[in-house]
Design an enzyme around this catalytic site. Structure first.
Site, PDB file in Angstrom:
ATOM      1  N   SER A   1       0.832  -1.118  -0.394  1.00 47.39           N
ATOM      2  CA  SER A   1      -0.008  -0.210  -0.141  1.00 47.39           C
ATOM      3  C   SER A   1       1.380   1.306  -0.016  1.00 47.39           C
ATOM      4  CB  SER A   1      -0.674  -0.332   1.596  1.00 47.39           C
ATOM      5  OG  SER A   1      -2.036   1.005   0.928  1.00 47.39           O
TER       6      SER A   1
ATOM      7  N   ASP B   1      -9.585  -3.742  -6.031  1.00 43.75           N
ATOM      8  CA  ASP B   1      -9.022  -2.007  -4.815  1.00 43.75           C
ATOM      9  C   ASP B   1      -9.577  -0.995  -4.615  1.00 43.75           C
ATOM     10  OD1 ASP B   1      -7.391  -0.407  -3.375  1.00 43.75           O
ATOM     11  OD2 ASP B   1      -5.348  -1.977  -3.955  1.00 43.75           O
TER      12      ASP B   1
ATOM     13  N   HIS C   1      -7.482  -5.152  -1.460  1.00 43.70           N
ATOM     14  CA  HIS C   1      -6.138  -4.258  -0.936  1.00 43.70           C
ATOM     15  C   HIS C   1      -5.077  -5.035   0.169  1.00 43.70           C
ATOM     16  CE1 HIS C   1      -3.550  -0.715  -1.167  1.00 43.70           C
ATOM     17  NE2 HIS C   1      -3.731  -1.075   0.755  1.00 43.70           N
TER      18      HIS C   1
END
Length: 711
Positions: free
Chosen positions: A172, A409, A437
């Site tokens: 991320s 996502d 995610h």
């Protein structure tokens, strides 16, 4: 190259090593680095990291191989911004990476964990509000990657020059940091692994939130489709909280449970199980109100803990600035939200939850953030943010980059991610619509992909996006649930059902058949699955046998205590299903030659080409012919597929038959679906997966075709 400067090695302050359960040797490192790299004399920050390597006990510690002390480093960059790393033993992939020969480093990024952490109280020590706001500018990716370079130089100081580069793994926001690293200090990197971290290459966040709001709307729609009873529950809860006002209902953290804060629970939607977790909270609140007329402390605590901005204030303070280069964020998510009336709280329809967005009112509703309201406003109006990426450098990148991107996502827009990948030279992407995610955390032990290292791809189709899309789909939660239910080992009366027979038509390298056979217990919920493959290419059949047998052996090594693989019967050299008895196949998989071509390959010399050696055909002619069989689909790419579709009703078993067939856009999958639904005898078809490409004939679809009634 913009943003470049000389980085000196960090000062190693302390290193203490301990052995923890799991045979890991954990070293706790403290480093000192410049607070502001543009002003090295302006003071330092104390950084903390933990490294992990295998704990070994050599007979003579004095003679430990020097090479083992200098294992290649893999740095893990945590998501965020504003979140610290856990201990190495808490990450399921630690041992996997150690087995591959790395030593791991888990860094608490500056301002998090034990790396000079930022809270309202520690920030207050820096001076007045403008000083504090200015200080926060030093905690974005542009500073974090300089810390990484300084630490790399400190840890590899005694290494041979060829070994001083390290690998990085960014989840991320950690992936965002990785792209900044690739932009400004690529000379320190050997390779980069990004998981949901292909940052949008933008100068400001407005378009980011514009796209993300659309994805959040989709997740809300999915939520209410699954839990339609929650439409009225959520509406009632919101109306009650609105009636009480924004500050009446108090949380255990001393924050306020306003309707707008309750709406923020949609942040959970982007993770695996998020929809179900939010339903649990809604159900709790609704039940409390029905039974007691108020929300109990236990339920309030679950709401308090669901989203924790108070303990990680950088997550709120710097969330919008992580997209800024020379522009002020100016409460972007708050402004862009006005374009989406779906999120209005006063609605007669379903109340939609918001996602990963930061709003000015949060600095009233969250207890720790209240203390930072003025500082947050100053940060929101700041425009002199330095560069976070260099597109020119990324375009000539020489570092190996591997990126996992998730079509669903909710935090990193998929289209933006694909655009970024295209701008990084040599970036290889893994695209999936079966994971969210947090996949690297929630599914670290993804089913391993079978090895095809033994296969010669001179005359056998090499696995590509279509093959991996099939693996992705067959192991997705949606399809495993369907297959578990359809092929349950016992009936409702307790009678054991027959072992299902799965047949792959056109096995190629055997990667799909091997995957399903090796993971039969996971995909089908039973290990008595029988698997069979056919291919017109004899070399492909040889490859398939090797791939399946190797995959099953590896699976047995991992799960010695019980059998969880299926039973592989054989690969058969055959044209489509010509050797299969009618109505015997329960599950059929077909990745056909789907590329539109002027015609199909000439089969007049096929028997000659299909031999291991031939005196009448050159190896080049043979290989060219055999490979053409795997891709040339004739008119609309459908000539071979149409032949199989005509045979399908007589191939699939009379009661449970189901087929998975891969098509590209030019094969007109929607027309195929309608055609199948019109077959006599009760048939259904739908697209259960598709590739990430937005358009063009290359976009791939997987159709599931199944009987809806027995014959």
């Amino acid at each position: 190259m913009a943003g470049r400067m000389a980085i000196n090695a960090a000062k190693i302050v302390e290193q203490k090593t301990h052995v923890v359960p799991g045979k890991l040797k954990i070293t706790e490192h403290f480093f000192d680095v410049p607070k502001d790299y543009s002003k090295p004399s302006a003071g330092t920050l104390r950084l903390f990291a933990r490294s992990a390597r295998k704990a070994e006990n050599p007979a003579d510690p004095e003679e430990e191989d020097e090479k083992k002390k200098q294992l290649p480093w893999l740095l893990y960059l945590q998501g965020g911004p504003g979140f610290e790393c856990r201990s190495p033993q808490a990450y399921p992939w630690t041992n996997t990476m150690l087995d591959k020969g790395y030593q791991m480093l888990y860094l608490d990024q500056r301002g998090t964990g034990l790396s000079t952490p930022i809270s309202a109280s520690t920030l207050g020590l820096r001076g007045d509000n403008p000083v504090q706001a200015n200080y926060l500018k030093l905690f974005r990716a542009d500073s974090i990657i300089k810390d990484c370079e300084a630490i790399r130089k400190a840890l590899t100081a005694g290494y041979p020059k060829a070994k001083q580069k390290w690998s990085i793994m960014g989840q991320s926001f950690g992936g965002f940091c990785s792209i900044t690293y690739l932009s400004f200090f690529p000379e320190g990197l050997k390779e980069a692994f990004l998981c949901g971290g292909l940052q949008p290459l933008v100068k400001g966040p407005d378009e980011v939130y514009r796209r993300l709001y659309k994805k959040v709307i989709q997740r809300n729609e999915s939520y209410y489709r699954k839990y339609p009873e929650d439409v009225e529950r959520v509406r009632s809860i919101v109306k009650l909280l609105q009636r009480f006002g924004n500050s009446t209902v108090r949380l255990p953290s001393e924050g306020s449970l306003s309707a707008r804060r309750f709406q923020q629970l949609g942040l959970m939607f982007g993770a695996h199980g998020g929809i179900d977790n939010l339903h649990e909270i809604v159900l709790r609140v609704s039940t409390d109100l029905e039974l007691f007329g108020h929300i109990t402390r236990q339920t309030l605590a679950s709401i308090d803990g669901a989203i924790d901005f108070d303990s990680n204030i950088l997550y709120a303070m710097l969330h919008e600035p992580i997209y800024c280069q020379g522009t002020a964020p100016n409460w972007s998510a708050h402004r862009i939200r006005k374009e989406f009336p779906q999120f209005d709280l006063d609605t007669d329809g379903p109340v939609f939850f918001t996602g990963e967005m930061i709003y000015p009112w949060m600095f009233d509703d969250y207890s720790e953030l209240r203390k930072l309201k003025d500082q947050a406003e100053l940060v929101a109006q700041t425009s002199d943010w330095p560069a976070l990426f260099d597109e020119e450098q990324l375009a000539k990148n020489e570092v190996s980059v591997y990126a996992a991107t998730y079509m669903e996502d909710m935090y990193v827009d998929f289209d933006f991610a694909q655009e970024t990948a295209a701008k990084i030279k040599g970036c290889k992407t893994f695209v999936t619509n079966a994971l969210y995610h947090d996949a690297v955390r929630i599914q670290p032990d993804m089913l391993p992909t079978p090895s095809t290292s033994h296969v010669s791809f001179d005359n056998v189709y090499e696995p590509a996006e279509d093959s991996y899309l099939l693996l992705d789909s067959l192991s997705s939660s949606k399809e495993t649930a369907f297959l578990h239910q359809r092929f349950a080992q016992n009936t409702s009366s307790g009678r054991q059902t027959r072992p299902p027979l799965l047949t792959e038509i056109g096995t190629g390298s055997g990667i799909v058949l091997a995957f399903v056979t090796a993971h039969a217990e996971y995909i089908f919920g039973r290990s008595d699955l029988l698997t069979l493959g056919t291919d017109i290419n004899s070399f492909a059949c040889q490859a398939t046998a090797g791939t399946v047998n190797t995959a099953c052996k590896e699976a047995h090594k991992k799960h010695e205590e019980f059998r969880h693989t299926g039973v592989f019967l054989d690969p058969i050299v055959a044209d489509l299903a010509s050797t299969i008895r009618p109505y015997t196949v329960d599950v059929l998989i077909f990745n056909p030659p789907y590329v539109p071509t002027p015609g199909l390959p000439d089969l007049s010399k096929h028997d000659v080409y299909n031999r291991t050696t031939s005196e009448t055909a050159s190896a080049f002619d043979r290989d060219s012919h055999l490979l053409s069989l795997s891709y040339a689909g004739g008119l609309d790419g459908m000539e071979t597929t149409d032949r199989l579709l005509e045979q399908l009703p007589a191939i699939l078993s009379r009661d449970l038959g189901v087929a998975y067939i891969l098509l590209c856009a030019q094969n007109k999958p929607s027309e195929v679906i309608e055609r199948v639904r019109q077959w006599e005898g009760g048939w259904m078809a739908e697209s259960v997966a598709h590739s990430g490409r937005k358009g063009g004939w290359e976009k791939l679809h997987i159709l599931r075709i199944w009987r809806t009634s027995a014959i």
